[in-house]
Design a protein around this motif. Structure first.
Motif, PDB file in Angstrom:
ATOM      1  N   VAL A  63     -30.622  -5.651  49.236  1.00 10.30           N
ATOM      2  CA  VAL A  63     -29.597  -5.081  50.111  1.00 10.30           C
ATOM      3  C   VAL A  63     -29.307  -5.993  51.298  1.00 10.30           C
ATOM      4  O   VAL A  63     -28.149  -6.211  51.674  1.00 10.30           O
ATOM      5  N   ARG A  64     -30.335  -6.563  51.897  1.00  7.70           N
ATOM      6  CA  ARG A  64     -30.162  -7.429  53.076  1.00  7.70           C
ATOM      7  C   ARG A  64     -30.290  -8.908  52.720  1.00  7.70           C
ATOM      8  O   ARG A  64     -30.526  -9.746  53.590  1.00  7.70           O
ATOM      9  N   GLY A  65     -30.135  -9.219  51.442  1.00 11.94           N
ATOM     10  CA  GLY A  65     -30.192 -10.598  51.011  1.00 11.94           C
ATOM     11  C   GLY A  65     -31.577 -11.074  50.621  1.00 11.94           C
ATOM     12  O   GLY A  65     -31.723 -11.967  49.788  1.00 11.94           O
ATOM     13  N   ARG A  66     -32.607 -10.493  51.217  1.00 12.19           N
ATOM     14  CA  ARG A  66     -33.990 -10.805  50.901  1.00 12.19           C
ATOM     15  C   ARG A  66     -34.857  -9.624  51.308  1.00 12.19           C
ATOM     16  O   ARG A  66     -34.439  -8.787  52.107  1.00 12.19           O
ATOM     17  N   ILE A  67     -36.047  -9.565  50.744  1.00 10.87           N
ATOM     18  CA  ILE A  67     -37.013  -8.531  51.090  1.00 10.87           C
ATOM     19  C   ILE A  67     -38.106  -9.193  51.929  1.00 10.87           C
ATOM     20  O   ILE A  67     -38.683 -10.195  51.505  1.00 10.87           O
ATOM     21  N   ASP A  78     -42.323 -14.074  56.172  1.00 14.59           N
ATOM     22  CA  ASP A  78     -41.732 -13.295  57.263  1.00 14.59           C
ATOM     23  C   ASP A  78     -42.755 -12.619  58.162  1.00 14.59           C
ATOM     24  O   ASP A  78     -42.379 -11.945  59.119  1.00 14.59           O
ATOM     25  N   ASP A  88     -35.928  -1.377  46.840  1.00 14.76           N
ATOM     26  CA  ASP A  88     -35.108  -1.914  47.932  1.00 14.76           C
ATOM     27  C   ASP A  88     -33.738  -1.247  47.946  1.00 14.76           C
ATOM     28  O   ASP A  88     -33.242  -0.824  48.995  1.00 14.76           O
ATOM     29  N   HIS A  89     -33.109  -1.116  46.795  1.00 18.37           N
ATOM     30  CA  HIS A  89     -31.779  -0.497  46.742  1.00 18.37           C
ATOM     31  C   HIS A  89     -31.854   1.010  46.932  1.00 18.37           C
ATOM     32  O   HIS A  89     -30.977   1.599  47.591  1.00 18.37           O
ATOM     33  N   GLY A 106     -32.069   1.591  50.638  1.00 18.88           N
ATOM     34  CA  GLY A 106     -31.075   0.984  51.513  1.00 18.88           C
ATOM     35  C   GLY A 106     -31.599  -0.232  52.255  1.00 18.88           C
ATOM     36  O   GLY A 106     -31.191  -0.505  53.385  1.00 18.88           O
ATOM     37  N   GLY A 107     -32.547  -0.959  51.643  1.00 19.88           N
ATOM     38  CA  GLY A 107     -33.049  -2.187  52.239  1.00 19.88           C
ATOM     39  C   GLY A 107     -34.241  -2.000  53.151  1.00 19.88           C
ATOM     40  O   GLY A 107     -34.476  -2.828  54.029  1.00 19.88           O
ATOM     41  N   ARG A 108     -35.037  -0.959  52.922  1.00 17.61           N
ATOM     42  CA  ARG A 108     -36.172  -0.683  53.817  1.00 17.61           C
ATOM     43  C   ARG A 108     -37.518  -1.143  53.261  1.00 17.61           C
ATOM     44  O   ARG A 108     -38.548  -0.953  53.909  1.00 17.61           O
ATOM     45  N   TRP A 137     -33.664 -13.671  44.005  1.00 23.84           N
ATOM     46  CA  TRP A 137     -32.717 -13.057  44.941  1.00 23.84           C
ATOM     47  C   TRP A 137     -31.423 -13.850  45.068  1.00 23.84           C
ATOM     48  O   TRP A 137     -30.468 -13.377  45.674  1.00 23.84           O
TER      49      TRP A 137
END
Length: 287
Positions: A163-167, A192, A90-91, A94-96, A139
């Protein structure tokens, strides 16, 4: 609707190159797959690579596309190790990262050849739920402990959140209009999105068509209500090689409510690394 592609066969280097080609040729996602030792499936064409290592390499050579696996066999992983690997990719990306998640298959000797691994479907489903909740708790950045039936740990803390708080997590959901497995489907509503499957013994048999996606999407909308947030409906299968036919097939899924279609080649006689790269370079359908 967005389009992804599965790197089903090839070396780690070929898979990383395939991910780079996906980004260069307009795809929206690259997906590895998660197996350990798959018995006779795939024959000599198949070597099962660590999906997180492949995705880390893909993260280093791409900037835009989503990265994941179709699908992560969550109960085979230790929760804390899965959390660390997912957080790392994730890091790096960049959160992808996205996490399509399932109970795994018993063709995988990572289940059946290891004493103490859960193999009964009920136990694997329980392990899937407890492991995903472990990830979600990790997280928060707070110290926590767990005492589940399948996942039990003392104090843990991951100081860096995603990166965005959650995956995003997309559990597999099996749609059967005659006898819908509600526990399985309700799991997806806690997360999600859903990776849509039909009942079937092989990857091809488990591919849900547009009619099943339409029925499932209507059920999801009824369950979630009009004010619910975004929710991904992920269909998969083999798109036709003819661009016009591929466009029509993809349009049928989009009209049925799918938000993703992941082009998935599982026949080792057809899905050579060279053929996969050729297909990626054609680009996804234009709707």
């Amino acid at each position: 609707m967005r389009f992804g592609f599965v790197g089903s066969f090839g070396t780690p280097q070929q898979n990383v190159a395939l991910a780079r080609a996906c980004e260069e040729h307009g795809w929206d996602g690259f997906f590895s797959w998660d197996g350990m030792s798959m018995g006779d499936w795939g024959g000599d064409a198949l070597t099962a690579w660590d999906p997180f290592a492949v995705l880390a390499g893909a993260a280093a050579v791409t900037e835009r596309i989503a990265l994941g696996a179709m699908v992560f066999a969550v109960p085979r992983h230790r929760a804390w190790e899965l959390a660390q690997r997912a957080l790392t990719v994730d890091h790096l990306s960049g959160g992808r990262l996205v996490l399509p998640a399932g109970v795994g298959v018993l063709d995988d000797r990572g289940f059946t050849s290891v004493p103490g691994q859960v193999t009964a479907l009920r136990d694997r489903a329980q392990a899937l739920d407890e492991t995903l909740e472990w990830l979600r708790t990790s997280w928060s950045g707070e110290t926590f402990e767990t005492d589940g039936a399948q996942v039990r740990t003392g104090p843990f803390r991951f100081a860096a959140p995603p990166v965005r708080g959650r995956i995003p997590v997309w559990p597999v959901g099996v749609w059967d209009a005659t006898n819908p497995p509600l526990k399985n489907l309700h799991r997806t509503l806690r997360w999600d999105g859903i990776v849509v499957q039909a009942r079937g013994a092989t990857p091809e048999e488990a591919e849900a068509g547009p009619d099943a996606v339409r029925e499932l999407t209507a059920w999801i909308e009824d369950q979630r209500g009009p004010d619910a947030g975004p929710f991904d409906v992920v269909a998969s299968g083999l798109l036709p090689s003819d661009p016009g036919e591929a466009r029509e097939r993809a349009r049928a899924f989009a009209d049925a409510g799918a938000t993703w279609f992941v082009d998935s080649w599982w026949d080792p006689a057809e899905a050579t690394p060279e053929r996969l790269l050729e297909r990626v370079r054609q680009g996804p359908p234009t709707l």
